[in-house]
Design an enzyme around this catalytic site. Sequence first.
Site, short mmCIF file in Angstrom:
data_model
loop_
_atom_site.label_atom_id
_atom_site.label_comp_id
_atom_site.label_asym_id
_atom_site.label_seq_id
_atom_site.Cartn_x
_atom_site.Cartn_y
_atom_site.Cartn_z
N LYS A 42 0.85 -1.20 0.00
CA LYS A 42 0.00 0.00 0.00
C LYS A 42 0.89 1.26 0.00
O LYS A 42 2.00 1.22 -0.53
CB LYS A 42 -0.96 -0.02 1.18
CG LYS A 42 -1.70 -1.35 1.31
CD LYS A 42 -2.85 -1.29 2.23
CE LYS A 42 -3.43 -2.67 2.42
NZ LYS A 42 -4.71 -2.65 3.06
N HIS A 61 -8.45 -3.13 -6.13
CA HIS A 61 -8.40 -3.36 -4.68
C HIS A 61 -9.57 -2.60 -4.04
O HIS A 61 -9.98 -1.54 -4.54
CB HIS A 61 -7.06 -2.84 -4.14
CG HIS A 61 -6.82 -3.22 -2.71
ND1 HIS A 61 -7.39 -2.54 -1.67
CD2 HIS A 61 -6.09 -4.23 -2.16
CE1 HIS A 61 -7.01 -3.11 -0.52
NE2 HIS A 61 -6.22 -4.13 -0.80
N GLU A 104 -11.07 -10.72 -1.30
CA GLU A 104 -10.72 -9.95 -0.10
C GLU A 104 -11.99 -9.39 0.51
O GLU A 104 -12.47 -8.31 0.08
CB GLU A 104 -9.79 -8.80 -0.47
CG GLU A 104 -8.48 -9.23 -1.06
CD GLU A 104 -7.40 -8.19 -0.80
OE1 GLU A 104 -6.41 -8.54 -0.18
OE2 GLU A 104 -7.59 -7.03 -1.19
N GLY A 158 -7.11 -5.27 6.93
CA GLY A 158 -6.49 -4.36 7.89
C GLY A 158 -7.21 -4.28 9.22
O GLY A 158 -6.95 -3.38 10.02
C1 PEP Z 1 -4.60 -5.97 1.39
O1 PEP Z 1 -4.05 -4.90 1.44
O2 PEP Z 1 -4.94 -6.41 0.31
C2 PEP Z 1 -4.81 -6.71 2.64
C3 PEP Z 1 -5.36 -7.88 2.59
O3 PEP Z 1 -4.38 -6.10 3.81
P1 PEP Z 1 -4.20 -6.81 5.25
O4 PEP Z 1 -3.43 -8.10 5.02
O5 PEP Z 1 -3.45 -5.82 6.06
O6 PEP Z 1 -5.58 -7.09 5.79
#
Ligand code: PEP
Length: 247
Positions: A10, A91, A160, A166
Amino acid sequence: MAGLVIANWKMHGSLELIAEFAQEWRELPQLSGVNVVLCPPAPYLGVVSEAVEGIVLGAQNSADRVEGALTGEVSSQMLSELGCGYVIIGHSERRSLFSETDAQVAVKAQLAIAQGLHAVVCVGETLEHRDADQQDKVVSEQLLGSLAEVPWEKLVVAYEPVWAIGTGRTATPAQAEAMHGVIKGCLRGHFGDAGADIPVIYGGSVKPENAGVLFECDNIDGALVGGASLNANSFWHIASAASAGRA
Ligand code: PEP
């Protein structure tokens, strides 16, 4: 297929962090049976590619146009020239904070694949959708909308769940496995037999402690890792778990 583990830094990192990461990574044993991709912020692509050994370079975003008067944008062709093999597209942070639509995601993925990059198309439901038991419908629609005219070769899908990114709250292996099954079903429906060869990776608070159980699931082909990828040791343990789970 070999496991696929992708680091998404990120907008984190610095030249100092890259040097530390590279040093620590060099001291860890080499991994086999897993493809490891590192996606730093765009200005650091060159430095990371020089400093970190044994990884494939990736980017976090690319433009939905080939070129033009688009201040601040980076094209797939530029990423390809810089040696990237992968680009993360759509994302949830791009979708929610920068209002990216499924149609834009599809165009970005087409352009990336046309430049020889692997397009990592992200999909996932919000907590509201999960609480309303709408996740299968929402994710299937988002996926199919994001795949218009996108070829299957070099396509990767990242599931995701937005509520797990996060937050420290991971989807249970059963929740992730069920959704990966739905996604794989959609991919087979859309692309026919070729759909079975598209890796579907999981993202959302993946850490060394939970990676092993996730990678034991049949439909989970790897991980997209945010926070835990900023530390070479944690990221190595996750990648190592993917290599063990897929060996
Ligand atoms: C991401 O940034 O795609 C992500 C899954 O972040 P995290 O692993 O911090 O939850």
